[in-house]
Design a protein around this motif. Structure first.
Motif, PDB file in Angstrom:
ATOM      1  N   UNK A   1       0.818  -1.211   0.000  1.00 24.61           N
ATOM      2  CA  UNK A   1       0.000   0.000   0.000  1.00 24.61           C
ATOM      3  C   UNK A   1       0.852   1.262   0.000  1.00 24.61           C
ATOM      4  N   UNK A   2       1.938   1.250   0.741  1.00 21.39           N
ATOM      5  CA  UNK A   2       2.844   2.403   0.759  1.00 21.39           C
ATOM      6  C   UNK A   2       3.459   2.598  -0.619  1.00 21.39           C
ATOM      7  N   UNK A   3       3.900   1.524  -1.243  1.00 20.40           N
ATOM      8  CA  UNK A   3       4.481   1.633  -2.587  1.00 20.40           C
ATOM      9  C   UNK A   3       3.447   2.090  -3.604  1.00 20.40           C
ATOM     10  N   UNK A   4       2.231   1.590  -3.515  1.00 16.73           N
ATOM     11  CA  UNK A   4       1.173   2.023  -4.430  1.00 16.73           C
ATOM     12  C   UNK A   4       0.888   3.506  -4.251  1.00 16.73           C
ATOM     13  N   UNK A   5       0.870   3.975  -3.015  1.00 12.26           N
ATOM     14  CA  UNK A   5       0.637   5.393  -2.762  1.00 12.26           C
ATOM     15  C   UNK A   5       1.795   6.230  -3.306  1.00 12.26           C
ATOM     16  N   UNK A   6       3.026   5.766  -3.108  1.00 16.51           N
ATOM     17  CA  UNK A   6       4.196   6.538  -3.519  1.00 16.51           C
ATOM     18  C   UNK A   6       4.350   6.604  -5.031  1.00 16.51           C
ATOM     19  N   UNK A   7       3.964   5.556  -5.751  1.00 15.36           N
ATOM     20  CA  UNK A   7       4.202   5.497  -7.192  1.00 15.36           C
ATOM     21  C   UNK A   7       2.964   5.657  -8.036  1.00 15.36           C
TER      22      UNK A   7
ATOM     23  N   UNK B   1      -3.083   9.557  -6.748  1.00 10.35           N
ATOM     24  CA  UNK B   1      -3.428   9.494  -5.333  1.00 10.35           C
ATOM     25  C   UNK B   1      -2.866  10.700  -4.559  1.00 10.35           C
ATOM     26  N   UNK B   2      -2.004  11.483  -5.157  1.00 11.18           N
ATOM     27  CA  UNK B   2      -1.374  12.611  -4.468  1.00 11.18           C
ATOM     28  C   UNK B   2      -2.232  13.839  -4.535  1.00 11.18           C
TER      29      UNK B   2
END
Length: 50
Positions: free
Chosen positions: A39-45, A49-50
Motif C-alpha cells: 500500500x505504501x508503494x502504491x501510494x508513492x508510485x 493518489x497525491x
C-alpha cells in the motif's frame, strides 16, 4: 471418556494447538507487513493518489 489432553473438537493436544496458533499469528503478521508495504508503494508510485 474424553482425553483431557486433547483440545476438542480439533483433537489436537494443547501443545499442538499452541504451536499451530503461533504459525497462524506469524503468517498473519507477515501478510500484514507485506500488505502495508504494498500500500505504501502504491501510494508513492501512483500519481493520481497525491
Amino acid at each position: 471418556m474424553a482425553d483431557p489432553n486433547k483440545v476438542y473438537p480439533t483433537g489436537l493436544t494443547l501443545a499442538e494447538a499452541e504451536e499451530l496458533h503461533g504459525y497462524v499469528i506469524n503468517g498473519t503478521r507477515t501478510f500484514g507487513a507485506i500488505a502495508v508495504l504494498a500500500h505504501v508503494l502504491a501510494y508513492a508510485f501512483t500519481p493520481w493518489l497525491h
